[in-house]
Every structure is written in C-alpha cells, then in structure tokens.
Scaffold this active site. Structure first.
Site, PDB file in Angstrom:
ATOM      1  N   LYS A  12       0.829  -1.218   0.000  1.00 19.39           N
ATOM      2  CA  LYS A  12       0.000   0.000   0.000  1.00 19.39           C
ATOM      3  C   LYS A  12       0.850   1.249   0.000  1.00 19.39           C
ATOM      4  O   LYS A  12       2.044   1.233   0.340  1.00 19.39           O
ATOM      5  CB  LYS A  12      -0.942   0.023   1.205  1.00 19.39           C
ATOM      6  N   ASP A  28      -1.628  -2.054  10.044  1.00 17.18           N
ATOM      7  CA  ASP A  28      -1.918  -2.052   8.608  1.00 17.18           C
ATOM      8  C   ASP A  28      -2.464  -3.389   8.100  1.00 17.18           C
ATOM      9  O   ASP A  28      -2.735  -3.526   6.900  1.00 17.18           O
ATOM     10  CB  ASP A  28      -0.644  -1.744   7.804  1.00 17.18           C
TER      11      ASP A  28
HETATM   12  O1  C5P Z   1       0.988  -1.595  14.604  1.00 17.98           O
HETATM   13  P1  C5P Z   1       2.365  -1.694  14.038  1.00 17.98           P
HETATM   14  O2  C5P Z   1       3.125  -2.878  14.574  1.00 17.98           O
HETATM   15  O3  C5P Z   1       2.392  -1.623  12.557  1.00 17.98           O
HETATM   16  O4  C5P Z   1       3.126  -0.393  14.548  1.00 17.98           O
HETATM   17  C1  C5P Z   1       4.522  -0.304  14.584  1.00 17.98           C
HETATM   18  C2  C5P Z   1       4.926   0.870  15.467  1.00 17.98           C
HETATM   19  O5  C5P Z   1       4.569   2.111  14.839  1.00 17.98           O
HETATM   20  C3  C5P Z   1       4.234   0.943  16.821  1.00 17.98           C
HETATM   21  O6  C5P Z   1       4.925   0.190  17.793  1.00 17.98           O
HETATM   22  C4  C5P Z   1       4.283   2.425  17.155  1.00 17.98           C
HETATM   23  O7  C5P Z   1       5.561   2.800  17.622  1.00 17.98           O
HETATM   24  C5  C5P Z   1       4.123   3.072  15.787  1.00 17.98           C
HETATM   25  N1  C5P Z   1       2.737   3.438  15.494  1.00 17.98           N
HETATM   26  C6  C5P Z   1       2.172   4.508  16.160  1.00 17.98           C
HETATM   27  N2  C5P Z   1       0.865   4.866  15.872  1.00 17.98           N
HETATM   28  C7  C5P Z   1       0.140   4.175  14.971  1.00 17.98           C
HETATM   29  C8  C5P Z   1       0.716   3.084  14.269  1.00 17.98           C
HETATM   30  C9  C5P Z   1       2.011   2.731  14.561  1.00 17.98           C
HETATM   31  O8  C5P Z   1       2.806   5.155  16.990  1.00 17.98           O
HETATM   32  N3  C5P Z   1      -1.102   4.550  14.729  1.00 17.98           N
END
Ligand code: C5P
Length: 303
Positions: A12, A139
C-alpha cells in the site's frame, strides 16, 4: 491432509497520513487514506510436521524466519482464535519492497490469516478476520481489505472510499530501511519544538478520488510523518525534489518510509518517469505499480 493454499496480498501507499497525539497505549491516533497497489506478496501454507518459514524474492534475507515474522504470528493467532489447525510450512514470495513503508509484513500477515482460514476450513467471517488482523498490526486489516480506504484509530478502523480512476505510481526505493517507531518518535520530538500545525484533513484526497483526478490527487498527497522521515534520511527530500522536477504530479513518503511514492499522469508517463529517475541515481531502485488493487485473496500457486 488439506491441500496447500496460496493467498496473494497487496502492498500500500498512504495517500494522506494525518498523525494525532500519542495515545496512552503508545500508538498515535491516525487519519489516513490507504491505496492498495499492484505489488503483491504470495503466501503459501502447507501442512507440515513443524511450523517453519521460507522466504523468496528481493530483500528476502532481511525478513526474520522466527516467531517475530508476522505471518507466523498470524497462523498462531488463527489457531488460538479457532482452536483448529496444526503446524504448517509458510512460504512467502516477496513482491513488496521489504522494510519500505509499504506494509509488506502486514500483507504477509493478512495473507497467512486468510490462507489458514481456507486451509483448515474455519470459515471466519470478515468481521472476525479483521479483528484478528487488527491485533497483529495497524496495517494488517487494510491488507485484507485492499482497494482504497479511510483508516482511523491506529489505522485499523476502515471505511470504504468511493473513488474513480486508476492511478499510476513510481516507487523510489531507498537504501536500507527506517524503523517505524523511530519515525513516530522523531515526529513527536519535532512537534515539541515547533509551532503547532493543524492536523491534516483527508478531504482534499477524498475529493480528488471522487473526481478521479490525478492532478488534484498529486497536489493533495500529504504525510505528517514526512518531516520526521526526511530529517532521519535527508536523501529522501532529494528523491522527492528530483521526482517533482522530472514531472511527477506529486510525491510523498509512503507511511513511515523510506519509500517515496511519485504519482504519474498515465502508465506511459510512469514508464518514462521511472527511467529518468533511475538515470538520476537519486534512489536505490525504482518500481512501477498501479492502484487501487484488490485485497488478500486465494490464488492458484505460481500465477
Ligand atoms: O501496529 P504496528 O506494529 O504496525 O506499529 C509499529 C509501530 O509504529 C508501533 O509500535 C508504534 O511505535 C508506531 N505506530 C504509532 N501509531 C500508529 C501506528 C504505529 O505510533 N497509529
């Protein structure tokens, strides 16, 4: 034993990414418009004695084979949720750039979830699958959904975006990756030391999509994480500037980067833009892709 199942899931680009304040759980409240692109990972699950992983394709060496692999976590989450299934071999064929801000790991998780559901005949509905997906990463739900969607919450709450037209992208891949948490932390740090800016609105992107207007979409591309990403990797600004100079309708860092997504006028324009960008030597390599693309779906292996 059930027959192997292959699921294809898309990468994406975030057409806009508005980042709100950090929440108590450490995540940031987002408003984002995702578009799935025609760059895919294929994930094949085959019943096996032990759960193992193999990875093929560009950047495969940089993807972990252990329990930190999101596809392994997806298979485990499916088993816990349903009480069904058993050990599997997970084969991942990468077509999505690794660690590029294009949600390749999330696509693998979405594909593994759907493949486990098909393999073990658990027939989870969309709501149950999306809930499992959201638990795996911000995501993952979008990689299941595909097409173009408005994401809120930490990005996992999705609403379909009605739009027209097909958009042609040139993706400038950078050398090395960028850590998503590091980019969010840098974004917070920059905000502490600068005058507050109003949160980005999704409306300009949504209106460009409703009109199917690539020129308006090019102008509307925006990402609150971009100042942080370019601060950590100044060469991304050079890539963005070169893309615009070469006639891209707009450019934006994809998600937390370091991939830069440049919007072309047409497929032919994307071919020319990719060639010129490559010749400028302002990125590691270039890819072309179109959007929107479908979400995770079962396919015949090798197709
Ligand atoms: O959810 P995911 O594992 O993809 O997120 C990776 C990191 O990105 C999280 O640990 C966080 O530090 C950051 N993040 C965030 N806010 C979001 C999505 C991700 O701070 N909405």
């Amino acid at each position: 034993m059930p027959q192997p199942v292959t699921v294809r899931a898309p990468g994406k680009v975030n057409l806009m990414l508005g980042v709100g304040p950090r929440r108590r759980d450490g995540y940031h409240e987002l408003t984002t418009v995702f578009q799935a692109l025609t760059l895919y990972d294929d994930v094949t699950l085959t019943p096996a004695e032990h759960t193992t992983v193999s990875i093929r394709g560009e950047g495969a060496a940089d993807v972990p084979l252990d329990e930190t692999n999101l596809a392994v976590q997806a298979v485990r989450a499916h088993a816990t949720q349903t009480g069904e299934g058993g050990p599997v071999h997970i084969d991942i064929h990468k077509g999505i750039p690794v660690a590029g801000g294009m949600a390749g790991g999330s696509a693998d998780a979405a594909a593994a979830l759907l493949a486990a559901d098909a393999l073990w005949g658990t027939a989870l509905d969309r709501v149950a699958l999306s809930k499992l997906a959201a638990g795996l990463g911000s995501d993952v739900a979008f990689a299941l959904h595909g097409q173009t969607a408005l994401g809120t919450g930490r990005g996992e709450r999705l609403a379909e975006v009605l739009g027209r037209g097909r958009f042609h992208w040139v993706l400038a891949l950078a050398r090395g990756g960028l850590s998503t948490p590091a980019v969010y932390t840098e974004c917070d740090r920059l905000r502490e030391t600068s005058v507050p800016v109003p949160q980005l609105s999704a409306e300009p992107v949504l209106s460009a999509l409703r009109a199917g207007d690539p020129v308006a979409l090019g102008r509307a591309l925006a990402n609150d994480l971009q100042p942080a990403a370019t601060r950590l990797r100044p060469e991304l600004q050079v890539t963005l500037d070169a893309g615009l100079e070469l006639g891209a309708l707009g450019g934006v860092v994809s998600g937390s980067g370091p991939t830069v997504a440049l919007l072309a006028r047409s497929d032919a324009h994307a071919v020319a833009l990719a060639a010129r960008l490559s010749a400028e030597g302002v990125c590691r390599t270039v890819r072309r892709a179109a959007g929107p693309a479908p979400g995770a779906r079962v396919v015949q292996p090798g197709r």
